[in-house]
Scaffold this active site. Sequence first.
Site, PDB file in Angstrom:
ATOM      1  N   HIS A  11       0.812  -1.219   0.000  1.00 20.75           N
ATOM      2  CA  HIS A  11       0.000   0.000   0.000  1.00 20.75           C
ATOM      3  C   HIS A  11       0.847   1.272   0.000  1.00 20.75           C
ATOM      4  CE1 HIS A  11       0.347   1.660   4.142  1.00 20.75           C
ATOM      5  NE2 HIS A  11       0.576   0.411   4.501  1.00 20.75           N
ATOM      6  N   GLU A  12       2.133   1.185   0.352  1.00 19.71           N
ATOM      7  CA  GLU A  12       2.997   2.365   0.286  1.00 19.71           C
ATOM      8  C   GLU A  12       3.588   2.566  -1.111  1.00 19.71           C
ATOM      9  OE1 GLU A  12       3.606   4.813   2.135  1.00 19.71           O
ATOM     10  OE2 GLU A  12       2.651   4.219   4.010  1.00 19.71           O
ATOM     11  N   GLY A  13       3.202   1.720  -2.044  1.00 18.08           N
ATOM     12  CA  GLY A  13       3.782   1.760  -3.382  1.00 18.08           C
ATOM     13  C   GLY A  13       4.809   0.656  -3.505  1.00 18.08           C
TER      14      GLY A  13
END
Length: 283
Positions: free
Chosen positions: A125-127
């Site tokens: 989800h942070e990339g």
Amino acid sequence: LEYARERRQGRPLKERDPSSPMIPIIEHADVRRMLLAQKAFVEGGLALCLYTATLIDEKKHAEDPAMREEAAGLNDLLTPIVKSWPSQFCLEANSLAIQVHGGYGYTREYPVEQFYRDNRLNPIHEGTHGIQGQDLLGRKVAMQGGKFYQLLVSRIRTTLHECAELTALQDGVQRLTSALAALEEITEALQALRKDDPERALANAYLYMECFGHVVVGWLWLRQAHTAQKALQNGGERPKAFYQGKLHACDYFLRYELPKPMALAAVLRDADRTTLDMPAECF
């Protein structure tokens, strides 16, 4: 850590008497390796997060406009790393915690398996690491002509100079100096290639980010070691074991973990095409 101190299994390698008492597993070298790795990753990741938090404070509240600009630029440069490095290597710390517990670590009797499942989301989800690597190498390092990248290198060199004055830290200084020189060489080569062949230059951006992140975290560990060594010499507020733990964790990271991504420096420097040349139909 508590489990490793309480769980008894095995005996010292020199002990041949099967009736002798078993020892806590923390006495075994391989368990200490896993605990050291966890300490190095978690406290190194925390130092990275706290350093960038300090940059945000300086960006917003420093009285000197030049300091605000520097803090903002350094924060932008480090953003892909602070998003990606802890999410990858602190997850590895979770994995090692399960391993320390053995079979128990895989069950719900202990919380470490849940910690792993919860933290497995962070690299998603942070990339993804690949995207963060492309952002770092393709945009952040080169912004304003590499001004903030060079500023970061300058700050690392200042720390290296300060730590070189302490005999206990000279081995770590040499190791980080070599890694920083390799990173600079790689960066120069890939930035030059990016102008003519961006696809090839960015093909291994993930590995570049891992090398860059390890150098930065190694730098932050050396800063902690410098503070710890001074505290031991002058009498710090914390127990002696606290400062010694910092020194041992710094040594571990610079000797065991820093060389791992740097071992593939030639792959980056030569802009290796292996991943580009594999046809999709061959998987």
